[in-house]
Motif scaffolding. Structure first.
Motif, short mmCIF file in Angstrom:
data_model
loop_
_atom_site.label_atom_id
_atom_site.label_comp_id
_atom_site.label_asym_id
_atom_site.label_seq_id
_atom_site.Cartn_x
_atom_site.Cartn_y
_atom_site.Cartn_z
N UNK A 212 0.82 -1.21 0.00
CA UNK A 212 0.00 0.00 0.00
C UNK A 212 0.86 1.26 0.00
N UNK A 213 0.29 2.34 -0.54
CA UNK A 213 0.94 3.66 -0.47
C UNK A 213 0.43 4.33 0.80
N UNK A 214 1.07 4.02 1.91
CA UNK A 214 0.56 4.45 3.21
C UNK A 214 0.84 5.91 3.49
N UNK A 215 -0.16 6.57 4.02
CA UNK A 215 -0.04 7.97 4.42
C UNK A 215 -0.96 8.17 5.62
N UNK A 255 -17.49 7.17 12.84
CA UNK A 255 -16.81 6.59 11.68
C UNK A 255 -17.82 6.18 10.62
N UNK A 256 -18.93 5.60 11.03
CA UNK A 256 -19.96 5.21 10.07
C UNK A 256 -20.49 6.42 9.31
N UNK A 257 -20.62 7.52 10.02
CA UNK A 257 -21.08 8.76 9.39
C UNK A 257 -20.08 9.22 8.32
N UNK A 258 -18.78 9.15 8.66
CA UNK A 258 -17.76 9.57 7.71
C UNK A 258 -17.65 8.61 6.53
N UNK A 259 -17.75 7.32 6.78
CA UNK A 259 -17.63 6.33 5.70
C UNK A 259 -18.81 6.42 4.73
N UNK A 260 -19.97 6.83 5.24
CA UNK A 260 -21.12 7.01 4.38
C UNK A 260 -20.91 8.20 3.44
N UNK A 261 -20.28 9.25 3.97
CA UNK A 261 -20.03 10.44 3.16
C UNK A 261 -18.87 10.24 2.19
N UNK A 262 -17.85 9.47 2.64
CA UNK A 262 -16.65 9.23 1.82
C UNK A 262 -16.52 7.73 1.59
N UNK A 263 -17.23 7.16 0.62
CA UNK A 263 -17.25 5.70 0.42
C UNK A 263 -15.88 5.09 0.15
N UNK A 264 -14.93 5.85 -0.39
CA UNK A 264 -13.61 5.29 -0.71
C UNK A 264 -12.87 4.83 0.53
N UNK A 265 -13.14 5.46 1.67
CA UNK A 265 -12.46 5.08 2.91
C UNK A 265 -12.94 3.72 3.39
N UNK A 266 -14.11 3.31 2.92
CA UNK A 266 -14.68 2.00 3.29
C UNK A 266 -14.57 1.01 2.14
N UNK A 267 -13.70 1.28 1.18
CA UNK A 267 -13.57 0.42 0.00
C UNK A 267 -12.26 -0.35 0.03
N UNK A 268 -12.09 -1.26 -0.93
CA UNK A 268 -10.89 -2.07 -1.02
C UNK A 268 -10.46 -2.21 -2.48
N UNK A 356 -8.49 -0.37 3.48
CA UNK A 356 -7.78 0.78 2.94
C UNK A 356 -7.56 1.89 3.94
N UNK A 357 -8.12 1.76 5.16
CA UNK A 357 -7.95 2.83 6.14
C UNK A 357 -8.11 2.29 7.55
N UNK A 358 -7.48 3.00 8.51
CA UNK A 358 -7.59 2.65 9.93
C UNK A 358 -7.58 3.95 10.73
N UNK A 359 -8.46 4.02 11.73
CA UNK A 359 -8.53 5.18 12.60
C UNK A 359 -7.81 4.87 13.90
N UNK A 387 -4.15 5.70 5.62
CA UNK A 387 -4.95 5.27 4.48
C UNK A 387 -4.04 4.89 3.31
N UNK A 388 -4.61 4.12 2.40
CA UNK A 388 -3.91 3.69 1.19
C UNK A 388 -4.12 4.77 0.13
N UNK A 389 -3.04 5.48 -0.18
CA UNK A 389 -3.14 6.61 -1.10
C UNK A 389 -3.40 6.16 -2.54
N UNK A 390 -3.26 4.87 -2.81
CA UNK A 390 -3.60 4.38 -4.16
C UNK A 390 -5.09 4.52 -4.43
N UNK A 391 -5.89 4.43 -3.36
CA UNK A 391 -7.34 4.46 -3.50
C UNK A 391 -7.95 5.74 -2.95
N UNK A 392 -7.42 6.22 -1.85
CA UNK A 392 -8.01 7.36 -1.15
C UNK A 392 -7.15 8.60 -1.38
#
Length: 418
Positions: A212-215, A255-268, A356-359, A387-392
């Protein structure tokens, strides 16, 4: 009659395990389904139960051996347990003599007596009990002592005199030691083989760094509102739901609120495709006896605060008890890791592939902040989103973390989905 004990099915995509510990010794009574061995897989420890009641038989494999699903690891014998069951390790150390054509050889050779003991035994009739004791204490061969007693018998004084003469004589050159003894105070080392779980953790974390391109993006969060709400409702919440109100349920909902607004953070990323999940299966990092594990709370986006607290509490207890199953560990679309319970102020958590992400949560401490032009003291927490910068993209990661921050600082947002 004996019954074989085999490695049970370990779960999807898990084909082998490592013998972690034997829970029963050969010769001990075993009840039906009673745990007799502990297996370590890539994710969890699994206990193997006895298929029948009886007596623990022989171990077929040793601790640390890798075993495949269906492999025989031990036997269960019929009958009653033996009074003095000998551990398998001691039996393995017993020497087995080769068969002889003339007569059966003993199972193990009798150790040869020391020269002094042999001499004392041969002259037992000629030596008095006091002399025999003195000879053994001083390590003097009676054959080398000239007796001064009647008929040339050796006396106790003769033994003492011979011992003094021996100590006064120059000592012979000591043979060269094979390995010099470590001097007093020497620093020592301990080598312990990595458990299968620790090897898997190491491999997966390194794979995450290599793939992953971690950031990591950071923010700080004022915990005043959540702490006030928790203090106000904790007693009535526990009385109604039978579970304590903690901070994890607030962060899970945020987190659920944020993942609903930003679906890429909850994607793979899977191959050359991006998979978006319409649900949130939350992995919660907890500490277990053998290392960090991340059991999953399913459909956390559809749960209330009490359901989330109960689910996380149940998984945490199973982790401490070592009873997590493979089903508890599989899946997960997003992870929350709370290093604050150990006192961590700030960190850069590593994602849990293929997520793709961890809080990352950290400890709460009073810090000076500016509110309405005034410097005030507030309970603050640093938040970190790796987060994985390749996706997010950076904008998406920062926005998601900001949404979590705002929801915690004003929990009303959680109620009105804002």
């Amino acid at each position: 009659m004996s019954t074989e004990v085999k490695v049970p099915t370990l779960g999807e995509s898990v084909s082998e395990a490592t013998i972690g510990e034997w829970l029963k010794k050969p010769g001990e009574a075993v009840a039906l389904d009673e745990p007799i061995a502990s297996l370590e897989t890539d994710k969890v420890a699994i206990e193997v139960g006895a298929p029948v009641a009886g007596v623990m038989g022989q171990y077929v494999v040793n601790v640390g051996d890798n075993v495949a699903v269906g492999a025989v690891i031990a036997t269960i014998e019929d009958g009653a347990p033996s009074a003095g069951a000998e551990p398998v390790a001691e039996r393995k150390e017993t020497a087995v003599a080769p068969a002889s054509d003339s007569a059966a050889s003993p199972a193990a050779p009798t150790p040869a007596p020391t020269p002094v003991a042999a001499a004392v035994a041969s002259d037992a009739a000629a030596l008095s009990p006091a002399v025999r004791r003195a000879v053994l204490e001083h390590g003097i061969d009676p054959a080398t002592i000239k007796g001064s007693g009647k008929d040339g018998r050796i006396t106790k004084d003769d033994v003492v005199a011979a011992a003094e003469a021996k100590s006064a004589a120059p000592a012979p050159a000591a043979p060269v030691a094979a390995a010099p003894a470590a001097p007093a105070g020497e620093r020592g080392e301990e080598r312990v083989k990595m458990t299968r779980l620790r090897q898997t953790i190491a491999r997966r974390l390194k794979d995450a760094q290599d793939t992953a391109a971690l950031l990591t993006t950071f923010n700080d969060c004022d915990m005043s509102a959540v702490m006030s709400a928790r203090e106000k409702f904790k007693d009535s919440f526990e009385k109604k739901h039978g579970v304590k109100l903690g901070f994890m349920s607030f962060f899970a909902k945020a987190a659920c609120l944020a993942l609903k607004d930003i679906p890429a953070v909850n994607a793979q990323i899977q191959g050359d495709e991006i998979v978006y999940f319409p649900y949130v299966d939350l992995s919660v990092a907890v500490s277990a006896p053998n290392g960090l594990v991340v059991p999953v709370v399913r459909n956390v986006d559809q749960m209330g605060f009490a359901e989330i607290e109960k689910a996380i509490g149940a998984l945490g207890k199973k982790a401490k008890d070592g009873t997590l199953t493979m089903a508890d560990m599989q899946g997960g679309t997003f992870t929350i890791s709370n290093g604050g319970i150990f006192g961590g102020l700030m960190s850069t958590p590593i994602i849990n592939p293929p997520q793709s992400a961890v809080l990352g949560l950290h400890r709460i401490e009073d810090r000076p902040v500016v509110r309405d032009g005034q410097i005030v003291i507030r309970p603050m927490m640093y938040l970190a989103l790796s987060y994985d910068h390749r996706l997010i993209d950076g904008r998406e990661a920062v926005t998601a973390l900001k949404t979590i921050k705002e929801a915690i600082e004003d929990p009303t947002r959680l109620l009105i989905d804002l």
